[in-house]
Motif scaffolding. Sequence first.
Motif, mmCIF file in Angstrom:
data_model
loop_
_atom_site.group_PDB
_atom_site.id
_atom_site.type_symbol
_atom_site.label_atom_id
_atom_site.label_comp_id
_atom_site.label_asym_id
_atom_site.label_seq_id
_atom_site.Cartn_x
_atom_site.Cartn_y
_atom_site.Cartn_z
ATOM 1 N N ASP A 1 21.355 -7.939 -14.910
ATOM 2 C CA ASP A 1 22.158 -6.907 -14.997
ATOM 3 C C ASP A 1 21.831 -6.267 -16.194
ATOM 4 O OD1 ASP A 1 24.335 -4.840 -14.190
ATOM 5 O OD2 ASP A 1 24.972 -5.622 -16.175
ATOM 6 N N ALA B 1 25.346 2.028 -12.134
ATOM 7 C CA ALA B 1 24.181 2.860 -11.859
ATOM 8 C C ALA B 1 24.294 4.553 -12.000
ATOM 9 C CB ALA B 1 23.561 2.632 -10.595
ATOM 10 N N TRP C 1 22.334 -2.574 -7.798
ATOM 11 C CA TRP C 1 22.013 -1.235 -7.681
ATOM 12 C C TRP C 1 20.833 -1.018 -8.636
ATOM 13 C CZ3 TRP C 1 24.567 2.074 -4.046
ATOM 14 C CH2 TRP C 1 25.597 1.303 -3.545
ATOM 15 N N TYR C 2 19.825 -0.195 -8.125
ATOM 16 C CA TYR C 2 18.616 -0.160 -8.783
ATOM 17 C C TYR C 2 18.470 1.429 -9.165
ATOM 18 C CZ TYR C 2 17.827 -4.773 -7.125
ATOM 19 O OH TYR C 2 18.229 -6.345 -6.953
ATOM 20 N N GLN D 1 17.292 -0.480 0.317
ATOM 21 C CA GLN D 1 16.605 0.826 0.261
ATOM 22 C C GLN D 1 15.041 0.898 -0.632
ATOM 23 O OE1 GLN D 1 19.728 3.089 -1.661
ATOM 24 N NE2 GLN D 1 20.105 4.109 0.290
ATOM 25 N N SER E 1 27.027 -2.270 -10.645
ATOM 26 C CA SER E 1 28.104 -1.508 -9.509
ATOM 27 C C SER E 1 27.288 -0.123 -9.344
ATOM 28 C CB SER E 1 29.204 -1.422 -10.287
ATOM 29 O OG SER E 1 29.519 -0.479 -11.541
ATOM 30 N N LYS E 2 27.752 0.631 -8.409
ATOM 31 C CA LYS E 2 27.483 1.965 -8.130
ATOM 32 C C LYS E 2 27.696 2.696 -9.166
ATOM 33 C CE LYS E 2 27.556 5.260 -4.357
ATOM 34 N NZ LYS E 2 27.829 5.458 -3.040
ATOM 35 N N VAL F 1 19.119 6.255 -7.505
ATOM 36 C CA VAL F 1 19.580 4.995 -7.317
ATOM 37 C C VAL F 1 19.478 4.385 -6.061
ATOM 38 C CG1 VAL F 1 21.853 3.941 -7.342
ATOM 39 C CG2 VAL F 1 21.576 5.674 -8.936
ATOM 40 N N LEU F 2 19.209 3.153 -5.887
ATOM 41 C CA LEU F 2 18.748 2.654 -4.539
ATOM 42 C C LEU F 2 19.561 1.080 -4.750
ATOM 43 C CD1 LEU F 2 15.152 2.591 -5.004
ATOM 44 C CD2 LEU F 2 16.125 4.219 -3.616
ATOM 45 N N THR F 3 19.724 0.672 -3.368
ATOM 46 C CA THR F 3 20.273 -0.515 -2.889
ATOM 47 C C THR F 3 18.929 -1.235 -2.765
ATOM 48 O OG1 THR F 3 20.479 0.001 -0.721
ATOM 49 C CG2 THR F 3 22.377 0.447 -1.936
ATOM 50 N N LYS G 1 23.307 -7.505 -4.178
ATOM 51 C CA LYS G 1 24.296 -6.706 -4.251
ATOM 52 C C LYS G 1 23.995 -5.782 -5.466
ATOM 53 C CE LYS G 1 27.198 -10.387 -2.513
ATOM 54 N NZ LYS G 1 28.203 -11.201 -2.968
#
Length: 165
Positions: free
Chosen positions: A97, A134, A110-111, A151, A130-131, A146-148, A108
């Motif tokens: 992180d 991000a 967020w990128y 995605q 976390s979202k 922002v991607l999961t 889990k």
Amino acid sequence: MRVRRFLLALLLAAWTALAVAQALPPKPGPKPGPKDLCPVCGMLVSKYSNWVATIVYKDGHVHHFDGAKDMFKFWFDPAKYAAGHKREDMAVIWVTDFYNLQRMDARKAWYVTGSDVLGPMGHEFVPLASKEDAADFLKEHKGRKVLTFDQVTKDLPTNLDDGRF
């Protein structure tokens, strides 16, 4: 009667312990050693501890990466970088992180892509816990998207190499 209660209590305790163990996230695999190389680019991984990503296989084998971007390249084509290795044999995937520098489950995270923060290999997928983190990072560092985990597509890591977001 006492034996029956004792056995019932013992069974209940064992079942509870198993349920708790299954609910806990898996422990991160070992940290990279001073000679561990990224299987994608060949860089010494331990020099970039703030960016480390790790794949742990079911048999305990470990691959460390100098960032999420190279980890994703490997994820999409493991045999290209390590003969005989397959995605279905992977047990857990860890990324670091950006804010707290703790390893977390890559699935889990967020990128953020396209930011002004560069990793060891240039533009990077910046992992966040976390979202909300991000979204804040996106604003603070002029990110583009922002991607999961799900995605991220096979072409995105190469696009990042080319500065395309």
